[in-house]
Design a protein around this motif. Structure first.
Motif, PDB file in Angstrom:
ATOM      1  N   GLY A 199       0.806  -1.026   0.009  1.00 12.53           N
ATOM      2  CA  GLY A 199      -0.280   0.170  -0.390  1.00 12.53           C
ATOM      3  C   GLY A 199       0.996   1.224  -0.022  1.00 12.53           C
ATOM      4  O   GLY A 199       0.517   2.091  -0.368  1.00 12.53           O
ATOM      5  N   LYS A 200       2.075   1.545   0.842  1.00 14.14           N
ATOM      6  CA  LYS A 200       3.201   2.052   0.613  1.00 14.14           C
ATOM      7  C   LYS A 200       3.863   2.891  -0.533  1.00 14.14           C
ATOM      8  O   LYS A 200       3.847   3.941  -0.967  1.00 14.14           O
TER       9      LYS A 200
ATOM     10  N   SER B 148       3.027   5.984  -3.676  1.00 11.56           N
ATOM     11  CA  SER B 148       3.880   7.039  -4.020  1.00 11.56           C
ATOM     12  C   SER B 148       3.657   6.562  -4.932  1.00 11.56           C
ATOM     13  O   SER B 148       3.782   8.577  -6.161  1.00 11.56           O
ATOM     14  N   SER B 149       3.509   5.395  -6.211  1.00 15.16           N
ATOM     15  CA  SER B 149       3.170   5.737  -7.066  1.00 15.16           C
ATOM     16  C   SER B 149       2.077   6.198  -8.016  1.00 15.16           C
ATOM     17  O   SER B 149       2.547   6.782  -8.841  1.00 15.16           O
ATOM     18  N   PHE B 150       1.416   5.987  -6.527  1.00 13.25           N
ATOM     19  CA  PHE B 150       0.294   6.914  -6.950  1.00 13.25           C
ATOM     20  C   PHE B 150       0.133   8.373  -7.913  1.00 13.25           C
ATOM     21  O   PHE B 150      -0.353   9.559  -8.446  1.00 13.25           O
ATOM     22  N   MET B 151       1.045   8.768  -6.259  1.00 14.98           N
ATOM     23  CA  MET B 151       0.769  10.496  -6.326  1.00 14.98           C
ATOM     24  C   MET B 151       1.731  11.000  -7.268  1.00 14.98           C
ATOM     25  O   MET B 151       2.122  12.017  -7.974  1.00 14.98           O
ATOM     26  N   GLU B 152       2.702  10.015  -8.269  1.00 16.50           N
ATOM     27  CA  GLU B 152       3.534  10.637  -9.762  1.00 16.50           C
ATOM     28  C   GLU B 152       2.752  10.489 -11.228  1.00 16.50           C
ATOM     29  O   GLU B 152       3.225  11.187 -11.754  1.00 16.50           O
ATOM     30  N   GLU B 153       1.443  10.344 -10.705  1.00 19.71           N
ATOM     31  CA  GLU B 153       0.581   9.758 -11.491  1.00 19.71           C
ATOM     32  C   GLU B 153      -0.334  10.806 -12.210  1.00 19.71           C
ATOM     33  O   GLU B 153      -0.325  11.531 -13.054  1.00 19.71           O
ATOM     34  N   PHE B 154      -0.152  12.023 -11.177  1.00 20.44           N
ATOM     35  CA  PHE B 154      -0.843  13.738 -11.342  1.00 20.44           C
ATOM     36  C   PHE B 154      -0.854  14.811 -11.075  1.00 20.44           C
ATOM     37  O   PHE B 154       0.483  14.571 -10.513  1.00 20.44           O
ATOM     38  N   PRO B 155      -0.943  15.312 -12.047  1.00 19.57           N
ATOM     39  CA  PRO B 155       0.044  16.775 -12.004  1.00 19.57           C
ATOM     40  C   PRO B 155      -0.584  17.519 -10.997  1.00 19.57           C
ATOM     41  O   PRO B 155      -1.656  17.658 -10.325  1.00 19.57           O
TER      42      PRO B 155
ATOM     43  N   ASP C 234       5.139  13.400   2.013  1.00 13.78           N
ATOM     44  CA  ASP C 234       6.432  13.570   3.103  1.00 13.78           C
ATOM     45  C   ASP C 234       5.146  12.710   4.274  1.00 13.78           C
ATOM     46  O   ASP C 234       5.299  12.141   4.987  1.00 13.78           O
ATOM     47  N   GLU C 235       4.026  13.476   4.528  1.00 14.57           N
ATOM     48  CA  GLU C 235       2.644  13.162   5.748  1.00 14.57           C
ATOM     49  C   GLU C 235       2.526  11.829   5.587  1.00 14.57           C
ATOM     50  O   GLU C 235       2.337  11.210   6.878  1.00 14.57           O
ATOM     51  N   TYR C 236       1.757  11.166   4.542  1.00 10.32           N
ATOM     52  CA  TYR C 236       2.162   9.546   4.185  1.00 10.32           C
ATOM     53  C   TYR C 236       3.193   8.870   4.340  1.00 10.32           C
ATOM     54  O   TYR C 236       2.384   8.242   5.682  1.00 10.32           O
ATOM     55  N   GLN C 237       3.991   8.911   3.885  1.00 10.14           N
ATOM     56  CA  GLN C 237       4.843   8.104   4.317  1.00 10.14           C
ATOM     57  C   GLN C 237       5.634   8.570   5.918  1.00 10.14           C
ATOM     58  O   GLN C 237       5.359   6.831   6.419  1.00 10.14           O
ATOM     59  N   ALA C 238       5.442   9.643   7.036  1.00 10.59           N
ATOM     60  CA  ALA C 238       5.782   8.831   8.012  1.00 10.59           C
ATOM     61  C   ALA C 238       4.628   7.981   8.305  1.00 10.59           C
ATOM     62  O   ALA C 238       4.695   7.720   9.847  1.00 10.59           O
ATOM     63  N   VAL C 239       3.668   8.322   8.336  1.00  8.53           N
ATOM     64  CA  VAL C 239       2.190   7.971   8.788  1.00  8.53           C
ATOM     65  C   VAL C 239       2.431   6.123   8.814  1.00  8.53           C
ATOM     66  O   VAL C 239       2.664   5.933   9.467  1.00  8.53           O
ATOM     67  N   ARG C 240       2.328   6.117   7.155  1.00  4.21           N
ATOM     68  CA  ARG C 240       2.567   4.288   7.003  1.00  4.21           C
ATOM     69  C   ARG C 240       3.458   3.943   7.792  1.00  4.21           C
ATOM     70  O   ARG C 240       3.772   3.181   7.899  1.00  4.21           O
TER      71      ARG C 240
ATOM     72  N   ILE D 210      -7.036  -0.914   7.498  1.00  2.89           N
ATOM     73  CA  ILE D 210      -6.354   0.470   7.394  1.00  2.89           C
ATOM     74  C   ILE D 210      -6.035   0.394   5.715  1.00  2.89           C
ATOM     75  O   ILE D 210      -5.701   1.241   4.889  1.00  2.89           O
ATOM     76  N   CYS D 211      -5.620  -0.610   5.134  1.00  5.55           N
ATOM     77  CA  CYS D 211      -5.175  -1.431   3.801  1.00  5.55           C
ATOM     78  C   CYS D 211      -6.261  -1.505   3.178  1.00  5.55           C
ATOM     79  O   CYS D 211      -6.025  -0.330   1.614  1.00  5.55           O
ATOM     80  N   GLY D 212      -7.296  -1.796   3.517  1.00  7.00           N
ATOM     81  CA  GLY D 212      -8.459  -1.789   2.300  1.00  7.00           C
ATOM     82  C   GLY D 212      -9.197  -0.299   2.228  1.00  7.00           C
ATOM     83  O   GLY D 212      -9.758  -0.200   1.023  1.00  7.00           O
ATOM     84  N   HIS D 213      -9.263  -0.041   3.291  1.00  5.83           N
ATOM     85  CA  HIS D 213      -9.297   1.773   3.062  1.00  5.83           C
ATOM     86  C   HIS D 213      -8.746   2.477   2.418  1.00  5.83           C
ATOM     87  O   HIS D 213      -9.046   3.033   1.044  1.00  5.83           O
ATOM     88  N   GLN D 214      -7.817   2.399   2.503  1.00  9.17           N
ATOM     89  CA  GLN D 214      -6.661   2.876   1.379  1.00  9.17           C
ATOM     90  C   GLN D 214      -6.408   3.105  -0.247  1.00  9.17           C
ATOM     91  O   GLN D 214      -7.389   3.881  -1.319  1.00  9.17           O
ATOM     92  N   ALA D 215      -7.080   1.290  -0.202  1.00  2.77           N
ATOM     93  CA  ALA D 215      -7.201   0.815  -1.702  1.00  2.77           C
ATOM     94  C   ALA D 215      -8.519   1.161  -2.200  1.00  2.77           C
ATOM     95  O   ALA D 215      -8.541   1.738  -3.638  1.00  2.77           O
ATOM     96  N   HIS D 216      -9.105   1.237  -1.485  1.00  2.00           N
ATOM     97  CA  HIS D 216     -10.733   1.387  -1.885  1.00  2.00           C
ATOM     98  C   HIS D 216     -10.793   3.143  -1.942  1.00  2.00           C
ATOM     99  O   HIS D 216     -11.539   4.299  -3.855  1.00  2.00           O
TER     100      HIS D 216
END
Length: 171
Positions: free
Chosen positions: A34-35, A39-46, A114-120, A155-161
């Motif tokens: 999920g982490k 991270s990959s998702f964050m690269e997908e959009f401007p 960065d905030e996501y990475q710290a939390v995950r 946690i994993c399923g919520h993010q994936a959803h």
């Protein structure tokens, strides 16, 4: 610990679709994957897409991302309390109150990442510290029984959803 080892009696039925959508996964592997997916998702959009909303009265992309982070923090806290055998029932949280207070519109893409990475990373560290006994402990949140291990899968399923919805409606 596999999601197939998790009885439905260990969580509110509301979360069943989140957990079931994961398939049969190992908890720690799913947290790591999920982490990487985030991270990959964050690269997908401007960056300009952060304040985009696909419809009136819907959250912006930045608000959804902050909701994922906030929800993980809440679930992380619940997991700690249950794992430490704290039997105090925990109240729910109102996501619609949290979102405006997240100040998502003022955050940058890098700041959110960065905030996501710290939390995950904190979530992964926390769940690595739990033994089988702590993972199987049951507490009460939002008037429902919930095990520590169920929280990890939620946690994993919520993010994936939410990432699925974002990819379908925002990107």
């Amino acid at each position: 610990m596999l999601s197939s080892d998790l009885p439905v009696s260990e969580y509110n039925p509301y979360y069943h679709t989140y957990i079931k959508a994961l398939g049969d996964v190992h908890l720690l592997d799913s947290l790591e994957e999920g982490k990487n997916d985030f991270s990959s998702f964050m690269e997908e959009f401007p960056e300009e897409k952060l304040n985009y909303s696909y419809a009136e009265e819907k959250w912006t992309l930045a608000e959804v991302l902050m909701h994922i982070i906030d929800a993980e923090r809440v679930f992380q806290y619940r997991a700690l309390r249950f794992a430490r055998n704290d039997n105090t029932p925990l109240a729910g949280f109102d996501q619609d109150v949290y979102v405006p207070e997240s100040n998502a519109s003022r955050k940058t893409k890098k700041g959110i990442q960065d905030e996501y990475q710290a939390v995950r990373n904190a979530t992964i560290s926390l769940f690595k510290s739990f033994d089988d006994s702590a993972l199987k402990r049951i507490g009460f949140a939002s008037d429902s029984p919930m095990s520590t291990r169920a929280i990890g899968f939620i946690i994993c399923g919520h993010q994936a959803h939410h990432l699925k919805i974002i990819r379908e409606r925002y990107i």
